[in-house]
Write a protein that holds these residues in place. Structure first.
Motif, PDB file in Angstrom:
ATOM      1  N   UNK A 221       1.060  -1.006   0.461  1.00 27.55           N
ATOM      2  CA  UNK A 221       0.034   0.294  -0.227  1.00 27.55           C
ATOM      3  C   UNK A 221       1.022   1.298  -0.114  1.00 27.55           C
ATOM      4  N   UNK A 222       0.689   2.551  -0.680  1.00 27.00           N
ATOM      5  CA  UNK A 222       1.277   3.401  -0.793  1.00 27.00           C
ATOM      6  C   UNK A 222       0.292   4.636  -0.157  1.00 27.00           C
ATOM      7  N   UNK A 223       0.881   5.064   1.111  1.00 29.19           N
ATOM      8  CA  UNK A 223       0.256   6.958   0.979  1.00 29.19           C
ATOM      9  C   UNK A 223       0.499   8.122   0.192  1.00 29.19           C
ATOM     10  N   UNK A 224       0.555   8.660  -0.840  1.00 27.31           N
ATOM     11  CA  UNK A 224       0.721   9.751  -1.437  1.00 27.31           C
ATOM     12  C   UNK A 224       0.371  10.822  -0.678  1.00 27.31           C
ATOM     13  N   UNK A 225       1.095  11.114  -0.028  1.00 28.66           N
ATOM     14  CA  UNK A 225       0.215  13.420   0.833  1.00 28.66           C
ATOM     15  C   UNK A 225       0.656  13.918   0.193  1.00 28.66           C
ATOM     16  N   UNK A 226      -0.074  15.049  -0.870  1.00 29.66           N
ATOM     17  CA  UNK A 226       0.183  16.402  -1.118  1.00 29.66           C
ATOM     18  C   UNK A 226       0.121  17.348  -0.114  1.00 29.66           C
ATOM     19  N   UNK A 227       1.132  18.241   0.375  1.00 25.02           N
ATOM     20  CA  UNK A 227       0.641  19.613   1.400  1.00 25.02           C
ATOM     21  C   UNK A 227       1.165  20.648   0.529  1.00 25.02           C
TER      22      UNK A 227
END
Length: 279
Positions: A221-227
């Protein structure tokens, strides 16, 4: 999404039955990769935000990737495609050229953008730390994108519309022989030529994978976060990779956003060809 879940459940059901018979084989495979010089640790590579090249890359390694995906953008669908080539000209240095496309069928709602070749993407990645004792690798890198106008504007407007500057840092660790974790993070500076404005985003991508013993297959699983200063977005991407032949693999990814104001579910398929790879 259903296809990914079915495959994932099937793979999990088979893991226990296969574990004892393949443990030795898996250990031998890892040793075959790591015993050569220079030292290189065996790490699982995420399928959506992938690496420029394997961490600790060795001179002469190369890989072709072709990707296809579809994203539900609420009022229209976005089809994506990419072609990329990556190689290692010297030990521990990986280079990449990528062409990412966004396609919007003309039959869709008038709110859909025009189709385009998003950018010409050039990238480099250098593994500066490889510890066999810790099963840990670290790398720094840089991606430069020359953003391009829509197909409809070719010959009418400037071809290149901006630059994206993206330095990044990677750290990966293998826990035993099967579990792999990886963090990929860095800022993105988007320079728009039309108004001179530079937008800044932070990308924080964390991953965990389980490599099925005796194979190059994994589930994870990937957790792709953009802030950025106005928003926080995260997309959760369950995924699996399956080896078809010694040098051909297929990756299947499902995207589940935590917020649905900009997009809903998505799917992505990646074909990975590593010429010269030996079993």
């Amino acid at each position: 999404m259903r296809l990914t879940i079915i495959f994932t459940l099937f793979a999990l059901a088979k893991v226990k039955a296969q574990e004892s018979g393949k443990q030795t084989k898996d250990s031998i495979y890892i040793q075959e990769i790591e015993k050569k010089e220079p030292i290189k640790n065996f790490h699982a590579e995420p399928l959506y935000i992938d690496l420029i090249r394997d961490l600790g890359a060795r001179k002469g390694e190369k890989e072709w990737n072709v990707g296809f995906g579809i994203t539900d953008r609420n009022v229209y669908d976005e089809y994506e495609a990419l072609v990329e080539y990556e190689w290692a000209p010297i030990d521990r240095l990986g280079l990449e050229v990528e062409l990412p496309f966004s396609i919007y069928p003309s039959s869709q709602n008038g709110n859909a953008p025009s189709s385009n070749l998003n950018s010409l993407k050039l990238a480099a990645q250098y593994s500066f730390f490889v510890s066999e004792k810790l099963n840990t690798s670290m790398a720094i890198g840089y991606i430069h994108e020359f953003e391009m106008t829509e197909f409809d504007n070719y010959g009418k407007k400037t071809l290149f519309t901006g630059n994206v500057y993206n330095p990044f840092y990677i750290v990966a660790k293998r826990w035993g022989q099967n579990f792999h974790t990886l963090l990929y993070t860095g800022p993105q500076f988007i320079h728009h030529f039309s108004n001179g404005v530079i937008d800044t985003n932070w990308q924080i991508n964390s991953n965990i994978h389980y490599m099925i013993s005796g194979t190059r297959n994994f589930i994870g699983i990937e957790f792709n976060k953009n802030v950025n200063e106005l928003d926080f977005d995260m997309t959760i991407r369950p995924q699996m990779r399956v080896g078809i032949t010694n040098d051909l693999l297929i990756g299947i990814v499902t995207g589940i956003p935590i917020s649905r104001k900009n997009e809903r579910f998505s799917t992505f398929l990646r074909l990975i060809y590593e010429p010269g790879h030996k079993k």
